[in-house]
Scaffold this motif. Sequence first.
Motif, mmCIF file in Angstrom:
data_model
loop_
_atom_site.group_PDB
_atom_site.id
_atom_site.type_symbol
_atom_site.label_atom_id
_atom_site.label_comp_id
_atom_site.label_asym_id
_atom_site.label_seq_id
_atom_site.Cartn_x
_atom_site.Cartn_y
_atom_site.Cartn_z
ATOM 1 N N TYR A 291 40.286 73.281 69.743
ATOM 2 C CA TYR A 291 40.253 71.397 69.709
ATOM 3 C C TYR A 291 40.917 71.069 68.023
ATOM 4 C CZ TYR A 291 36.630 72.334 66.596
ATOM 5 O OH TYR A 291 35.532 72.424 65.643
ATOM 6 N N LEU A 292 41.706 70.130 68.247
ATOM 7 C CA LEU A 292 42.748 70.174 66.741
ATOM 8 C C LEU A 292 42.567 68.065 66.595
ATOM 9 C CD1 LEU A 292 44.420 70.589 64.337
ATOM 10 C CD2 LEU A 292 45.986 70.451 65.338
ATOM 11 N N ASN A 293 42.035 67.989 65.725
ATOM 12 C CA ASN A 293 41.945 66.680 65.371
ATOM 13 C C ASN A 293 42.414 66.362 64.019
ATOM 14 O OD1 ASN A 293 39.901 65.842 67.341
ATOM 15 N ND2 ASN A 293 40.391 63.819 66.450
ATOM 16 N N VAL A 294 43.673 65.484 63.868
ATOM 17 C CA VAL A 294 43.931 64.515 62.716
ATOM 18 C C VAL A 294 44.064 63.055 62.843
ATOM 19 C CG1 VAL A 294 46.633 64.735 61.610
ATOM 20 C CG2 VAL A 294 46.437 66.252 63.201
ATOM 21 N N ASN A 295 43.972 63.004 61.478
ATOM 22 C CA ASN A 295 43.981 61.770 61.604
ATOM 23 C C ASN A 295 44.253 61.315 59.907
ATOM 24 O OD1 ASN A 295 40.171 62.747 61.988
ATOM 25 N ND2 ASN A 295 40.892 61.030 63.240
ATOM 26 N N GLY A 296 45.099 59.902 60.383
ATOM 27 C CA GLY A 296 45.455 59.619 59.127
ATOM 28 C C GLY A 296 45.095 57.841 58.165
ATOM 29 N N GLU A 297 45.182 57.679 57.474
ATOM 30 C CA GLU A 297 44.493 56.664 56.922
ATOM 31 C C GLU A 297 44.719 55.752 55.903
ATOM 32 O OE1 GLU A 297 40.552 54.988 57.817
ATOM 33 O OE2 GLU A 297 39.814 54.724 55.847
ATOM 34 N N PHE A 298 45.551 54.444 55.798
ATOM 35 C CA PHE A 298 45.957 53.940 54.340
ATOM 36 C C PHE A 298 45.192 52.871 53.980
ATOM 37 C CE2 PHE A 298 48.474 50.766 52.727
ATOM 38 C CZ PHE A 298 48.525 50.751 51.190
ATOM 39 N N ARG A 299 44.682 52.235 53.112
ATOM 40 C CA ARG A 299 43.995 51.151 52.733
ATOM 41 C C ARG A 299 44.953 50.645 51.558
ATOM 42 N NH1 ARG A 299 38.966 53.452 52.922
ATOM 43 N NH2 ARG A 299 39.011 53.565 50.694
ATOM 44 N N SER A 300 44.715 49.398 51.522
ATOM 45 C CA SER A 300 45.195 48.660 50.353
ATOM 46 C C SER A 300 44.333 47.997 50.490
ATOM 47 C CB SER A 300 46.332 47.843 50.165
ATOM 48 O OG SER A 300 46.945 47.774 49.059
ATOM 49 N N ARG A 301 43.803 47.505 48.638
ATOM 50 C CA ARG A 301 43.054 46.256 48.736
ATOM 51 C C ARG A 301 42.929 45.361 47.127
ATOM 52 N NH1 ARG A 301 36.841 47.924 46.809
ATOM 53 N NH2 ARG A 301 38.243 48.307 44.730
ATOM 54 N N GLY A 302 43.071 44.268 47.429
ATOM 55 C CA GLY A 302 44.346 43.465 46.062
ATOM 56 C C GLY A 302 42.819 43.344 45.354
ATOM 57 N N PHE A 303 42.400 43.067 44.193
ATOM 58 C CA PHE A 303 41.941 43.412 43.051
ATOM 59 C C PHE A 303 41.204 41.579 43.502
ATOM 60 C CE2 PHE A 303 44.880 40.852 40.881
ATOM 61 C CZ PHE A 303 44.508 39.803 40.665
ATOM 62 N N THR A 304 39.966 41.017 43.149
ATOM 63 C CA THR A 304 38.453 39.534 43.670
ATOM 64 C C THR A 304 38.991 39.155 41.635
ATOM 65 O OG1 THR A 304 37.019 41.001 43.572
ATOM 66 C CG2 THR A 304 37.832 40.107 45.481
ATOM 67 N N ASN A 305 38.397 37.732 41.330
ATOM 68 C CA ASN A 305 38.620 37.185 40.169
ATOM 69 C C ASN A 305 37.255 36.560 40.462
ATOM 70 O OD1 ASN A 305 38.584 37.363 37.877
ATOM 71 N ND2 ASN A 305 40.382 36.427 37.436
ATOM 72 N N ARG A 306 35.845 36.957 39.146
ATOM 73 C CA ARG A 306 35.204 35.572 39.716
ATOM 74 C C ARG A 306 35.230 35.049 37.999
ATOM 75 N NH1 ARG A 306 37.157 35.752 43.525
ATOM 76 N NH2 ARG A 306 36.186 35.979 46.183
ATOM 77 N N SER A 307 35.775 36.107 37.568
ATOM 78 C CA SER A 307 35.748 35.084 35.673
ATOM 79 C C SER A 307 35.522 33.221 35.569
ATOM 80 C CB SER A 307 36.962 35.646 35.268
ATOM 81 O OG SER A 307 37.718 35.187 35.855
ATOM 82 N N ALA A 308 35.211 33.235 34.712
ATOM 83 C CA ALA A 308 35.105 31.690 34.048
ATOM 84 C C ALA A 308 35.985 31.226 33.417
ATOM 85 C CB ALA A 308 33.303 31.023 34.366
ATOM 86 N N PRO A 309 36.368 30.348 32.557
ATOM 87 C CA PRO A 309 37.192 30.390 31.624
ATOM 88 C C PRO A 309 36.177 30.013 30.577
ATOM 89 C CG PRO A 309 36.748 28.187 33.473
ATOM 90 C CD PRO A 309 36.085 28.839 33.674
ATOM 91 N N ASP A 310 36.998 31.415 29.640
ATOM 92 C CA ASP A 310 36.634 31.186 27.905
ATOM 93 C C ASP A 310 36.464 30.397 27.183
ATOM 94 O OD1 ASP A 310 35.526 32.353 26.119
ATOM 95 O OD2 ASP A 310 37.333 34.153 25.960
#
Length: 936
Positions: A291-310
């Motif tokens: 057997y020969l299994n080949v797996n490829g994956e690409f993942r892009s995750r954008g940042f999140t921002n839950r900060s409050a004003p300073d």
Amino acid sequence: MHLHSFVSIVRRLRVAAAALALAAAPLAAQTAATVTGKVTDKQTGEPIAGARVSVEGTLAGASTRQNGTFSLVVPAGKTALRATAIGYAAGRATVSGSATIDFALERSAINLEEISTTGSRAPERSTTSSPVPVDVITPEMLQSTGRVELAQALQMLAPSVNFPRPSVADGTDHTRPVTLRGLAPDQVLVLVNGKRRHTSALINVNGTVGRGSGMVDLNALPATAIERIEILRDGAAAQYGSDAIAGVVNIVLKKNQPNEVLAQFGQTGESDGRTVTAAVNYAVPGLTKGYLNVNGEFRSRGFTNRSAPDRRQQFFTGDPRNADPALQNPRYFRYGDADTKDGALFVNFGRELSPRAELYVFGGGSYREGEAAANYRLPRVAGSVPAIFPIGFLPLIGTDIWDMSGGAGIRGTMGDGWKYDVSSVLGGNSFRFGLRNTVNASLGAQSPTTFDAGQLIFNQLTNNIDISKQFDVGAASPLNVAFGAEARFDRYQIKQGDQPSYVQGTVTQRANLGPNGSTAVAPAGAQGFPGFRPTDEVTENRNAVAGYLDLELSPVKQLLVGAAARFERYNDFGNQATWKLTARVEPVEGFALRGAVATGFRAPSLGQNWFSATATNLIGGQLLDVRTFPVRSPEAQALGAQPLRPETSTNLSAGLVVNPTKNVQVTADFYQIDIDDRIVLSGNYTQTAVATFLASRGFSGVAGGRFFTNAISTRTRGVDLVVNYGVTLSPTATLRLTGAANIGLLTGRQQSRTGTDSIEVRTATLVRSISPAPQALINLVGASDATLFDRVERGRIEFGQPKDNFSLLASLDVKDFTFNLRGQRFGEVTVFQNIAVSNCPAGQPQVASCIDQTLSAKVITDVSASYRIAQRYQLTVGVDNLFDVYPDRSAFDGPVATAPLTGFGGNSNFGIFPYSGAAPFGFNGRFLYGRVNVGF
């Protein structure tokens, strides 16, 4: 050990393995046979893709293709086969030689014969017949959530797993730690295809769960490459070696799985954190003897921002910009998930060398590019350079993370029944830091704004030989005897950054609110993450050898007993022996008792021994540069550090398994884990005497120091509950209900807000003892400030992870539709803070606990719906955290607009961080996603 030495060892091992295979092959007295056939749904007659057809009592098997067909090479003669698939009862058949056999599987609400290979050296067994608890997580279960990271998905599927998501924590933003049963991330062993997986080069040194420990980066493994995940919830150091104190996670890679392409898109309810995932699984056709299994994956995750004003004053007093409405209450911080892009490629290959010998190769690599934010630098602080950034700046920490591994081996059976497995796995992790949008303030206006801060590297070579045989001793089952040896070589490196990233310049800056205040030399190094210095550079090696013996027997049909022992020798700290006893008794069919007692250990990692760096920490409302010193360094020894010893543990477990009907399964397992000499990172010593001492050693501008130490002993006690219930509603409709819980069973005490008494609080882990402060530290800072392990760190271990975790999953299959509804309740966690009592809020008692905060329990609800088209296409839409639940807001204590940097802003950093990074489910809120799976 240099790379050429690694390669030389690998080559010698290959030669030995090949010789063993050649010697074994002539002993084969039988010839191979081929069994082909098809697996279908008994009710509908439709083919079942991804079903597993295996030779009973062995690891040999094949998976069905998209049309339900399979081809399996078996020994000639009589062979027992088993066909299994998710949602179906197992099918069995016996063949003699080459044959064609079809399986028509009957739908089953639950599968009582889920197979696991972890936790026993005997042939694979079902999870319900194991003497210790094992969870099996399937790809279908992983895809029942919208979580694109493997660690996140595991947390939602196994209540004993915790995956907090801290922010503004340097490298920990990019590689986050996973814990099992509330213990440290490095107290769980991770295997891939049953072989030890290397750890990350990163050591968590900031104020997060897992502070002072390393971990395996689970997110470096593509989820599409995984056939199943086996979670052994029991100490297993006697079987697998160091690190297996809390348990073992074994990730089994796909082989001969149906070809599939996956694409998913999602984002949070706040329209950030956008994720795009694309993956492919491809099984090379036509390999009748492999057997020969080949797996490829690409993942892009954008940042999140839950900060409050300073809301603080931004500029020096008297600066007219303080009155500019456009510059009031800015939202400059970034608090949430890092921005990451991942790519991974993995292969899993096997090839028959002879009827009784198989060559296997597996492994791959991943690359992650990440960017997270540090704390914003106000224009009025000493770390700012107004000539470059007039209104301040947000340092951005970038990472380039490479994770590579490759394993190969030969396994088979010799003519007299002895089975062997000779293998070698070489893996490594490289973690490079870079910064942009920042300065080295001590260089003033001449400072660059981008920096190479240096690199961490960890490599590991593990060689194993495993031998086993079953002996007929006249008992209900043969005596399984297994023994083997392991040789492991570790290498840890730190490489310095470019000079501007760490150098101390001569520029002075004002460091207070006044227009004519005193000046001081600005802090050294890149703001946000000072680079590794030349004195930090290190290359250290370790080698360890081990041998083990494992016995398992059923004297009578109702009883299974086992024993294991292991001896390890490390070149840097000596020897360690461990043992384990297990038993399972089933007095009546469908009711069994099981239990184990074991000792374990964890060797101090090379990172804990040799990590050296400067990190910027938020301490008491101030941004302070703190040095982590290797325990063998003169500076650490002057603070009282001692050489690290291995952690040792004693594990007890007792449980029951109840299967009253084929539709119901209940397991309950009690556990107690005592750990002595637990390795932690000491408190931050930022007293003036420490800063003066460090300056005399050439570390000017550094506010404090810390080191690793065997400071504490802990006890962890709890119970795991799992209930599976299913009912077949019609020939095409099945309802499955799964309830699970992890409950802490210890009682600790926390100081009340009044400061006059303490209250009892249930938890899973308590600190039993703390080592006294070393005399050298007392001499330097005084007895009152020489706490080796402070209340913040103690609180993080005792109350920083959920005291309980409950989940309930309902899954309804109606012909081509699948509906999933999951509710998960995360228990309370408490966040502690060290402050001077004079900083307590007005009107509150002036006690050390004045701003400790307990985050209340929360319930997270996930829903999804899938539709299958022609057994080839599957469309899924879902919402994780349907009701947009957030943790309790962090307590904010103290003044705002006029708060000097020496004041205190509570755990919320002056109200800018509204949620604590200790929240076990994060603080991103609702997540919506859509996914398409296409078989081909």
